[in-house]
Design a protein around this motif. Structure first.
Motif, PDB file in Angstrom:
ATOM      1  N   ASN C  63     -20.112  -7.251   1.925  1.00 30.78           N
ATOM      2  CA  ASN C  63     -19.515  -6.534   0.801  1.00 30.78           C
ATOM      3  C   ASN C  63     -19.994  -7.141  -0.506  1.00 30.78           C
ATOM      4  O   ASN C  63     -20.209  -8.349  -0.594  1.00 30.78           O
ATOM      5  N   LEU C  73     -14.728  -0.759 -12.285  1.00 24.00           N
ATOM      6  CA  LEU C  73     -13.889   0.199 -11.560  1.00 24.00           C
ATOM      7  C   LEU C  73     -12.412   0.040 -11.913  1.00 24.00           C
ATOM      8  O   LEU C  73     -11.917  -1.081 -12.082  1.00 24.00           O
ATOM      9  N   SER C 138       1.338   5.293  -5.023  1.00 18.50           N
ATOM     10  CA  SER C 138       1.268   6.690  -4.571  1.00 18.50           C
ATOM     11  C   SER C 138       2.497   7.072  -3.752  1.00 18.50           C
ATOM     12  O   SER C 138       3.031   8.178  -3.905  1.00 18.50           O
ATOM     13  N   HIS C 166      -5.292  11.071  -5.901  1.00 19.88           N
ATOM     14  CA  HIS C 166      -4.818  10.586  -4.604  1.00 19.88           C
ATOM     15  C   HIS C 166      -3.295  10.598  -4.545  1.00 19.88           C
ATOM     16  O   HIS C 166      -2.714  10.798  -3.478  1.00 19.88           O
ATOM     17  N   LEU C 272      -7.438  -6.957  -5.792  1.00 19.18           N
ATOM     18  CA  LEU C 272      -7.988  -5.658  -5.393  1.00 19.18           C
ATOM     19  C   LEU C 272      -7.841  -5.353  -3.909  1.00 19.18           C
ATOM     20  O   LEU C 272      -7.417  -4.268  -3.510  1.00 19.18           O
ATOM     21  N   GLN C 273      -8.264  -6.274  -3.081  1.00 20.73           N
ATOM     22  CA  GLN C 273      -8.079  -6.169  -1.632  1.00 20.73           C
ATOM     23  C   GLN C 273      -8.457  -4.826  -1.016  1.00 20.73           C
ATOM     24  O   GLN C 273      -7.847  -4.416  -0.017  1.00 20.73           O
ATOM     25  N   PHE C 274      -9.428  -4.160  -1.545  1.00 16.30           N
ATOM     26  CA  PHE C 274      -9.909  -2.902  -0.969  1.00 16.30           C
ATOM     27  C   PHE C 274      -8.784  -1.878  -0.807  1.00 16.30           C
ATOM     28  O   PHE C 274      -8.832  -1.033   0.083  1.00 16.30           O
ATOM     29  N   GLY C 276      -5.269  -2.460  -0.481  1.00 16.47           N
ATOM     30  CA  GLY C 276      -3.954  -2.767   0.049  1.00 16.47           C
ATOM     31  C   GLY C 276      -3.935  -4.124   0.713  1.00 16.47           C
ATOM     32  O   GLY C 276      -4.983  -4.645   1.076  1.00 16.47           O
ATOM     33  N   ARG C 415     -16.146  11.499  -7.211  1.00 14.85           N
ATOM     34  CA  ARG C 415     -15.497  10.808  -6.095  1.00 14.85           C
ATOM     35  C   ARG C 415     -14.014  11.179  -6.035  1.00 14.85           C
ATOM     36  O   ARG C 415     -13.442  11.366  -4.960  1.00 14.85           O
TER      37      ARG C 415
ATOM     38  N   ASP D  92     -11.669  -9.354  -2.980  1.00 15.71           N
ATOM     39  CA  ASP D  92     -12.094  -8.978  -4.329  1.00 15.71           C
ATOM     40  C   ASP D  92     -13.041  -7.780  -4.299  1.00 15.71           C
ATOM     41  O   ASP D  92     -14.098  -7.798  -4.925  1.00 15.71           O
ATOM     42  N   ILE D  93     -12.675  -6.752  -3.558  1.00 16.40           N
ATOM     43  CA  ILE D  93     -13.462  -5.515  -3.567  1.00 16.40           C
ATOM     44  C   ILE D  93     -12.524  -4.339  -3.848  1.00 16.40           C
ATOM     45  O   ILE D  93     -11.360  -4.337  -3.459  1.00 16.40           O
ATOM     46  N   HIS D  94     -13.082  -3.373  -4.541  1.00 15.04           N
ATOM     47  CA  HIS D  94     -12.292  -2.241  -5.027  1.00 15.04           C
ATOM     48  C   HIS D  94     -12.348  -1.097  -4.007  1.00 15.04           C
ATOM     49  O   HIS D  94     -13.394  -0.857  -3.419  1.00 15.04           O
ATOM     50  N   PRO D  95     -11.218  -0.392  -3.825  1.00 13.54           N
ATOM     51  CA  PRO D  95     -11.200   0.653  -2.801  1.00 13.54           C
ATOM     52  C   PRO D  95     -12.145   1.820  -3.089  1.00 13.54           C
ATOM     53  O   PRO D  95     -12.443   2.590  -2.186  1.00 13.54           O
ATOM     54  N   LEU D  96     -12.595   1.945  -4.332  1.00 12.76           N
ATOM     55  CA  LEU D  96     -13.466   3.074  -4.656  1.00 12.76           C
ATOM     56  C   LEU D  96     -14.918   2.647  -4.890  1.00 12.76           C
ATOM     57  O   LEU D  96     -15.708   3.407  -5.455  1.00 12.76           O
ATOM     58  N   GLN D  97     -15.280   1.450  -4.466  1.00 10.55           N
ATOM     59  CA  GLN D  97     -16.685   1.051  -4.587  1.00 10.55           C
ATOM     60  C   GLN D  97     -17.550   1.966  -3.718  1.00 10.55           C
ATOM     61  O   GLN D  97     -17.106   2.456  -2.677  1.00 10.55           O
ATOM     62  N   PRO D  98     -18.803   2.168  -4.127  1.00 11.29           N
ATOM     63  CA  PRO D  98     -19.717   2.939  -3.285  1.00 11.29           C
ATOM     64  C   PRO D  98     -19.775   2.349  -1.870  1.00 11.29           C
ATOM     65  O   PRO D  98     -19.739   1.126  -1.704  1.00 11.29           O
ATOM     66  N   VAL D 102     -19.606  -1.817   0.565  1.00  7.99           N
ATOM     67  CA  VAL D 102     -18.398  -2.256   1.290  1.00  7.99           C
ATOM     68  C   VAL D 102     -18.557  -2.047   2.792  1.00  7.99           C
ATOM     69  O   VAL D 102     -17.579  -1.794   3.496  1.00  7.99           O
ATOM     70  N   ALA D 105     -16.280  -4.318   4.844  1.00  8.49           N
ATOM     71  CA  ALA D 105     -14.865  -3.933   4.855  1.00  8.49           C
ATOM     72  C   ALA D 105     -14.650  -2.747   5.784  1.00  8.49           C
ATOM     73  O   ALA D 105     -13.712  -2.736   6.598  1.00  8.49           O
ATOM     74  N   ALA D 324      -2.640   6.091  -1.351  1.00  7.40           N
ATOM     75  CA  ALA D 324      -3.755   6.264  -2.271  1.00  7.40           C
ATOM     76  C   ALA D 324      -5.083   5.825  -1.665  1.00  7.40           C
ATOM     77  O   ALA D 324      -6.092   6.487  -1.838  1.00  7.40           O
ATOM     78  N   PHE D 325      -5.074   4.698  -0.917  1.00  7.25           N
ATOM     79  CA  PHE D 325      -6.369   4.151  -0.514  1.00  7.25           C
ATOM     80  C   PHE D 325      -6.451   3.968   1.008  1.00  7.25           C
ATOM     81  O   PHE D 325      -5.936   4.796   1.748  1.00  7.25           O
ATOM     82  N   HIS D 326      -7.103   2.860   1.436  1.00  2.00           N
ATOM     83  CA  HIS D 326      -7.467   2.736   2.858  1.00  2.00           C
ATOM     84  C   HIS D 326      -6.383   2.137   3.744  1.00  2.00           C
ATOM     85  O   HIS D 326      -6.640   1.866   4.906  1.00  2.00           O
ATOM     86  N   GLY D 327      -5.225   1.877   3.208  1.00  2.00           N
ATOM     87  CA  GLY D 327      -4.226   1.178   4.012  1.00  2.00           C
ATOM     88  C   GLY D 327      -4.237  -0.296   3.684  1.00  2.00           C
ATOM     89  O   GLY D 327      -4.791  -0.722   2.672  1.00  2.00           O
ATOM     90  N   MET D 329      -5.621  -3.235   3.958  1.00  2.00           N
ATOM     91  CA  MET D 329      -6.826  -3.980   4.282  1.00  2.00           C
ATOM     92  C   MET D 329      -6.552  -5.470   4.484  1.00  2.00           C
ATOM     93  O   MET D 329      -7.063  -6.093   5.413  1.00  2.00           O
TER      94      MET D 329
END
Lengths: 492, 452, 452, 492
Positions: C63, C73, C138, C166, C272-274, C276, C415, D92-98, D102, D105, D324-327, D329
């Motif tokens: 990553n 972002l 959300s 979202h 940030l944790q991707f 969550g 996106r 330290d990664i954003h859920p909406l990165q290209p 990722v 992840a 909103a995002f991936h759950g 993580m």
């Protein structure tokens, strides 16, 4: 609040670690394979976490409250320092890696060295000493090397009565004869007595400044000049540098060598008794004699390591190595992180707030506790009280143990030796006014109880994990390691 | 400033209580010419946490860390895997930010750990008692020589050629000032240690023989004969262990007759850290305990009869005994001792033996593979997890070149013994449980290319 | 296994106590055909800590982390600097490994934190009371819509086009099943929000208007008129805050009349944790407290009269009220709430205002610089730390290309709104205190090259 | 042990954070600049560390001792999991990165998904639900979507009396009518009653297995078959998966959807009440309806993300997004770390030891505590007792609070509802025999005291940071946030 010993709860068949299977290979251990039972109990990870978590809760710590230990400088340990020290680029490098692969580490050493030299106004710095006492050793070794280099084998080191025990011990440890210098009634070095004792046999004078009574040695420059005139060197114990950092440069006062306890002034954690770190700043006269390894920045910006193989050209008068590797790298990263956080302005504020806090304590309590040098002016970073005026049979110890019940760590007690029943309080600059006010209230109440002869105080602490412990028993019949109970019984 | 809680309002109120007009009034005892009016020139001002972290991270990135490369350095500092729980536990504020346990009522956590540590160390080294730690192995080694002098009242120590040269160097530094005589020669590239030479050198002036086990070239030999010879001459045997993991696989020095066993405890719990802080181990026979340097923790009872622990026998120490102390040591390596003890507790005897077995097996694999590199000879018959290769060329140069290819190949004897040209082709290679088969192959291949 | 303390000997002894011959006997209630004889096929066996750590580290290295690149972002998740002490404190075992504080006598630590958290959140959002956290922004947003339905007994919610798509999507998912009607349209690339349209849409069936502040395009507008209009029609105003740092600089929604304010608390303490775990904030007016979802901590006294804290009003909750509960939420985001609260305590009002001011100033700098890139237009008149650029090309493509150059350029509207081609050229750029002048310049330069 | 509130010790002028100066820039805030006092107190870093360190010490935690909360599975939380979750590549990664940035992840999500599917013998898994209750919601939404896809708008969900409160709440939350299914005298679902109730209006049956009495539903497969025959779906509450992981695959028993609490079976920390994580494994019939975003591994090895823009081709029947995002993580990385540490063999051992420990507790205490289902055979991972036989006026609560004084967390009490005064004890597999023996001894002694009518027990706990708290007062007059004392007084 009793936690059994690992020897009582673990077993040699239990482990909290898994390993891959070992590949088959013919042993090269010969006849030396260990076949005896070693007697090392193991615990699963959960049991391990519980054992040490529970044990930790029997400790007092700065993270729990004010820790007014005079001379020990128990200040806040910032968590950024811990994070930085754990970066793999610092935590996971070997001391003997090729220099090209550790330029960042050598850079930390060099950057910290520049700060220490600049803050103290000195000429050089030996980074390797591993604690304050080791730094003292380093300083005296430099002095001895410098004297021997001029063919002058002086044998005596003068140490004030009020010195830390490490000072005379260090001098003796490297072969010097130790003599005391008396104190004046106002708690400072007796300048005339010192001058009178100076002579061709005196190698060095070791002075703590600010001294262990919490006072600045007003005559420091005069002393230095007299010492230098007598052909000797001035060693300054830098344990109390916290009081003057950023406001006073010891180099301006004629100091030749001074160790800096990174765990005092520069906030690296005490860890329940170490590790410390004691770099020694050196005057121009002593710098050539410092220990290996040494780092230096080259014209091209690379940091260059001076070790045995290049010491001949680079530092021919070095007295040699005093520990295996580069010193306390893990403490350097923490201290540099702290220093950069504060900067020159913040460090100056450190000294100011440390001194302000101590004077606030001194003046808030001198009506109930005897302050032997209170009349002579402000103190520096620590406030000194004595047991004068306590009721018959009540001691400094009683007040110290009483503080435990009030939720504080005791102050330093019975030190310095020049004051009867000394109580040495160093709040440090990281305490808030509210915390000081609470502490003052507690100490005031204890002083009043000790003056009134409140017998209950003699049993304190009551609210700690243990009551007073029998230290005499421990020393008379030392039990220094655990053994199976039946074996121990049989031995009696 | 984020670490300074006083507000300007607080400062004014406190000055009023003190009766001072300004902070400067509190610094009146400093001679005016030494009182600096402003900040010290040439230094930057304070910085945010983020800015400092970035600066330090940039420095960290300039280092090649052991985890990023095939890694084979040892020679007194070893890369082992430290379980995550060790670092978690030593960061508990109650351990990390506590002081030396001089107030035992509120320091039982640290004290019980030290008592357990002393017991673990004594058992591991095969001795009766151990102290609560020293700075590192090298300073512990010198303290042992001094202790032998005090016990035997003799001033000549015989140092094995297998002793780590930096440990020798520390002893030489101190001996210049204390007047101890040290007999020492650099080692030879031979599969046997110099024990027979040491035995021959022992005489009635000998305070102690100091021998490293496994030695700096990785060799292991039985110490029994050496201990007997020393004792016959009224001298002590001091054994030095720089890789304590070895003692999960090989006999303890104490069990072979060593009187004092010192060591470097870094392998367990502490990590590489560019050389410090490390952990000096110090153990000896019961009868010498009052001559021991350093802190000791002992068992006792409290006023209510509960078991508890205190620092004890402090009449040996500087803060009581001043110039008559057994050592000037004050702060030691408390937190490293905690890390060591936790790691040892996680391992237990079972885990330690597995760990040692895995280290040895992988080292054997590596030795066999590297000995097949054309021109390379394996010097050792015996070893634990570290051995010496003899290259057909200067090993120091080879190590530097391999580092440029991203391989940390070991410690050259030229780095350790710069004044001994006979050793220049020697390369000490350490292998631990962290070494993979791929790492070994990468080193072998790179060495083949380097030597081609 | 390092986490399983039973030895085989223990197991035998325990089976004997139980009176079972084997472990299998304890699984007799499982139908024989469902009882697996051995390990499940296709899965590896256990591995050492080191091996697992290496495997996970290898995944982590695949990553590109925010700290490694110029990073812009936002859109509901923000990179802020979290002080090291926050993570240190939340790792205290007593916080990390505690359960939900149902036994208040031994959970005062967690409970007092929650009480402090509720107070901090309520004050920050400008409301009377806040709950002890939800899953994320959300889900909190949907819970607010449901709460408005319960309060107003109306089933039509009007969602602003500025609401995070979202969040809209989550509400739409739930509404399909609950029968709520949701009015929503995608936003327009305009410098003004759609508040006037929302006001026009409010009618007597409206349960609530849901508006984001700052909105998904970074715009900020006064909510007072909207609140008045809603209240006049007997509806509620629900405000959504995805960047709580903003409220150090701009008016609180509660102060402008919002009845319920929900938010995403990730910016403070959490990281940030991707995506969550994050932290749903939920606050409202005092009069609606008994219709609130989620846990609440309240002050009380113990049997000795000491102040203490307990979970309270649990008759709203599922474990008491079952199908009549205000929500099905049970486990929430306790540890994230702790992190948020610690970070907020470190900041204090002074620090929060500085932080917000720094974010805004840097965002203004960035907006000015990026607007100078040929072909690029800045859409916003107003913004806090995030704004929308209109590119002359598809922004999603541009973002992917910039990522290949090592620059994480922002969130493309393509996106976020894949079905709205009108928005395809929009790029939402967030700037925080972690953004440097070099980062801004790097993005501007790369964008210039990309668009050239 | 009283720690003031931050509002009582901090001030809005104090901060524990430094910032660089803001550059000059014209504000874009317009008229919205916040001018009111917010009322957020700050503390210096040291004060902050102290406040939270002291507060933490008022908590009980697994790190301190056994935590026998039935159904909550308070097992050891390995520290490696924490370390891994904090690697910058995950933290330290954003859920909406290209997606290209990722892949690691997405790889974690996919790898964990494969494990969950394989361990449960199911067809698919929805990773996004943020806790167990959220997973229940996800499962019911899948069921509802599947029913609606076939034009079958069923309105009833059947839930056993013994179910977790989240089950009926969830069903109601997504618009279902909830009906109870009774239990048999041996603590299991009444199969005949269930069959009798099944019909064309029933959408789903929610069953917990092992159930909340700690028993395996022997008839699970028969139930599933009957439910399927009636055109409905089987939802399994997976809170108790810890008892069977590696030994039983729910898919083999006909389950259509089951959430897995990663914080129970897979050791992610409870954190004082979350965050949890509740992925839902799905049968082939339900998999097409799962939520967005979804991950899938492509033939070329890359992991592909299915979101709104490609959902049409890839998963046209998805019911949409539920957060909103991936759950969670951060919980995925921890759970995967735990799963890889144990492997298939270790996880099987987890179930065995969890069940062994519970049966050991059951059989060691059934002579002093009523075990309502003890005679029907072994329990699974938790032992259920009732208050039958306690002296008049003594309750489960008294025993629970008494455990606190013995140094343990109370068991789950008054749940499940089907047993009077239930005490549900789940020791988990990470407890040692020694720890269990201590716990059994303590519970035995409390049972004996409660049977003997020891009045002192009613006042327990005595040795906790607080005595029993007045929950009625808290609810009657809720004080949910702090206000200045004088303001509060004035308001009364």
């Amino acid at each position: 609040l009793e936690e059994k010993l690992i020897f009582e709860i673990g077993s040699t068949d239990t482990t909290g670690v898994d390993f891959a299977d070992a590949p088959q290979a013919a042993s090269r251990l010969g006849s030396l394979a260990r076949t005896d039972g070693i007697g090392l109990p193991g615990l699963s990870e959960q049991e391990t976490v519980r054992h040490y978590t529970r044990l930790s809760r029997q400790n007092y710590a700065i993270d729990l409250g004010l820790f007014p230990l005079g001379s020990c400088t128990m200040k806040h340990n910032p968590r950024l320092n811990e994070k930085v020290a754990r970066m793999p680029g610092f935590a996971d490098i070997h001391p003997l890696q090729p220099q090209s692969t550790v330029q960042g580490a050598l850079g930390v050493i060099n950057e910290l060295a520049v700060w220490l030299i600049t803050l103290t106004g000195m000429h050089g710095v030996a980074m390797t000493p591993k604690a304050g006492a080791h730094g003292e050793l380093c300083g005296l070794l430099c002095i001895r090397a410098a004297l021997e280099a001029r063919g002058d084998a002086r044998q005596v080191v003068l140490v004030p009565e009020s010195a830390h025990g490490t000072n005379p011990a260090t001098a003796a440890f490297c072969g010097y004869k130790v003599e005391d210098i008396p104190a004046t009634p106002d708690g400072r070095v007796d300048l005339e007595a010192l001058k009178a004792r100076l002579g061709p046999d005196v190698a060095a004078v070791m002075i703590t400044n600010p001294n262990t009574c919490g006072l600045f040695e007003r005559d420091m420059k005069v002393i230095s000049d007299a010492v230098h005139a007598a052909g000797a060197f001035v060693y300054c114990d830098g344990a109390n540098f916290n009081a003057i950092v950023g406001r006073v440069r010891p180099g301006d006062l004629g100091v030749d060598a001074m160790h800096i306890n990174l765990h005092k002034t520069f906030s690296t954690p005490h860890g329940g008794g170490g590790p410390g770190s004691g770099p020694v700043v050196l005057s121009e006269a002593l710098s050539p004699f410092g220990p290996l390894p040494y780092t230096a920045r080259m014209a091209d910006g690379t940091i260059h390591l001076i070790e045995e193989d290049n010491v001949g050209e680079e530092m021919p008068q070095s007295f040699g190595r005093m520990s295996a590797f580069h010193g306390q790298m893990g403490m350097f990263t923490r201290a540099l992180t702290y220093i950069l956080s504060h900067g020159a302005d913040g460090l100056r504020q450190v000294a100011e707030d440390a001194v302000l806090n101590a004077n606030y304590v001194l003046r808030s309590l001198e009506d109930v506790l005897d302050a032997p040098f209170g009349a002579s002016g402000p103190c520096m970073h620590e406030a000194l009280f004595s047991d004068k005026g306590l009721a018959e049979g009540f001691t400094t110890l009683d007040i110290a143990k009483g503080l435990i019940d009030e939720g504080f760590h005791p102050m330093t007690m019975y030190f310095p030796l020049v004051v009867h029943g000394a109580m040495l309080v160093e709040p440090t600059e990281t305490e808030s006014k509210a915390a000081l006010d609470q502490f003052i209230l507690a100490l005031r109440s204890l002083a009043e109880r000790a003056k009134a002869g409140d017998e209950a105080l003699k049993g304190a602490p009551y609210h700690a994990p243990r009551r007073r412990l029998d230290e005499t028993l421990a020393a008379r019949k030392p039990v220094l390691s655990w053994s199976e109970p039946d074996l121990a019984d049989a031995a009696e | 400033m984020r670490y300074l809680p006083l507000t300007d309002g607080d400062r004014q109120a406190m000055l009023a209580t003190i009766g001072a007009a300004s902070i400067d009034d509190l610094f009146v005892d400093v001679p005016a010419e030494a009182r600096l009016a402003g900040t010290i020139p040439g230094l930057p001002d304070h910085a945010s946490e983020m800015a400092v972290e970035r600066h330090m991270a940039a420095l960290a990135r300039k280092n090649l860390s052991a985890g990023e490369a095939p890694f084979f350095l040892g020679a007194g500092a070893y890369k082992h895997h430290v379980p995550a729980s060790v670092d978690h536990l030593i960061q508990r504020g109650e351990f990390l930010t506590a002081y030396t346990p001089y107030q035992p009522e509120i320091a039982q956590g640290t004290l019980q750990v030290l008592f357990e540590f002393q017991t673990q160390v004594a058992r591991l080294l095969g001795c009766d008692v151990a102290n609560a730690s020293m700075y590192d192995g090298s300073t512990a080694c010198w303290e042992a020589i001094g202790m032998a002098r005090r016990i035997t009242k003799r001033g000549k120590a015989i140092l094995s050629s297998g002793l780590h040269p930096h440990y020798v160097s520390v002893a030489q530094t101190m001996a210049k000032f204390t007047g101890d005589e040290l007999a020492y020669a650099t080692p030879e590239l031979d599969s046997e240690c110099d024990n027979s030479k040491l035995i021959a050198a022992i005489d009635k002036d000998t305070s102690c023989v100091v021998v490293q086990y496994p030695d700096i070239l990785g060799r292991i030999e039985d110490l029994t004969a050496l201990a007997d010879a020393a004792h016959t001459a009224g001298a002590l045997l001091v054994a030095v262990v720089t890789e304590p993991v070895a003692l999960g696989a090989i006999k303890a020095p104490g069990a072979m007759g060593a009187d004092i066993v010192v060591g470097e405890g870094q392998s367990l719990g502490v990590g590489l850290q560019f050389g410090g802080p490390y952990l000096g181990l110090f153990a000896c026979k019961q009868k010498y305990v009052r001559q021991m340097p350093g802190r000791l923790c002992g068992e006792t009872v409290d006023a209510a009869g509960k078991r508890g622990f205190v620092l004890t026998l402090s009449t040996r120490e500087q803060h009581i005994r001043r110039e008559k102390a057994t050592s000037n040591i004050c702060t030691n390596s408390g937190l490293c001792a905690l890390a060591f003890s936790i790691h040892m507790t996680l391992l237990g005897e079972k885990g330690l033996r597995q760990l040692a077995g895995l280290n040895h097996a992988l080292a054997c694999q590596a030795a066999d593979r590297l000995a097949k590199v054309p021109g390379v000879t394996l010097m050792n018959d015996s070893f634990f997890n570290e051995f010496t290769l003899i290259l057909p060329t200067d090993a120091r140069e080879a190590v530097r070149n391999l580092a440029d290819r991203g391989i940390l190949a070991g410690v050259s004897l030229g780095r350790l013994f710069p004044t001994a040209p006979d050793l220049a082709n020697g390369l000490v290679v350490a292998v631990t449980e962290t070494t993979t088969a791929e790492d070994i192959e990468a080193l072998a291949k790179a060495l083949e290319e380097e030597l081609a």
